[in-house]
Write a protein that holds these residues in place. Structure first.
Motif: not given
Length: 159
Positions: A52, A78, A82
């Motif tokens: 991430v 996105r 996330l």
């Protein structure tokens, strides 16, 4: 999208504590074995945390002006979603780990096979996931710029 609020994280942590403790209590009262997190759980959470943050670094570079390539706004959206999901799930898993650990430590007989160590490692992995999600969310934050000034001037003219 708004940033993750501390009250949301605290609320999910408390919910995780309650669910983790009560699930262990229910399993033990029914004669089922209690849940002990496997060693692969903290390893997986650490890997997701690294991924991430690695996804958010190019966006941070583009926002700071260090990267000349253009970032796709859908990709950035996105990644920030996330990151927020990692922060929220990390908070829930930290609470569940604390709840499971509290259940294990309040028993008269401590369980064997490094159960407390595995629970502590899973809780630490969840903390890393939570922090990585918050850092990645911070990396995807746009600085105030010309768009905000134009928006304010449009609102000022319509008022």
């Amino acid at each position: 999208m708004k940033r993750t609020r501390p009250t949301t994280l605290i609320g999910l942590g408390v919910a995780g504590i309650v669910v983790g403790f009560l699930a262990e209590l229910a399993a033990a009262s029914m004669g089922a074995p209690v849940f002990i997190p496997p060693l692969t759980l903290p390893i997986t959470m650490l890997a997701v945390a690294i991924i991430v943050v690695a996804f958010a670094v190019p966006i941070r570079r583009a926002v700071r002006g260090r990267n000349v390539s253009r970032i796709d706004p859908f990709q950035a959206t996105r990644i920030v979603v996330l990151a927020k999901a990692c922060a929220l799930s990390g908070a829930l898993l930290v609470g569940a780990g604390v709840g499971i650990g509290a259940y294990l430590l309040t028993r008269d007989v401590l369980p064997g096979n490094n159960s407390i160590l595995l629970t502590a490692l899973a809780t630490a992995g969840a903390v890393v996931l939570l922090v990585a999600g918050l850092i990645a969310e911070l990396f995807c934050t746009l600085p105030p710029g010309d768009d905000d000034e134009r928006t304010e001037s449009v609102h000022a003219r319509t008022d």
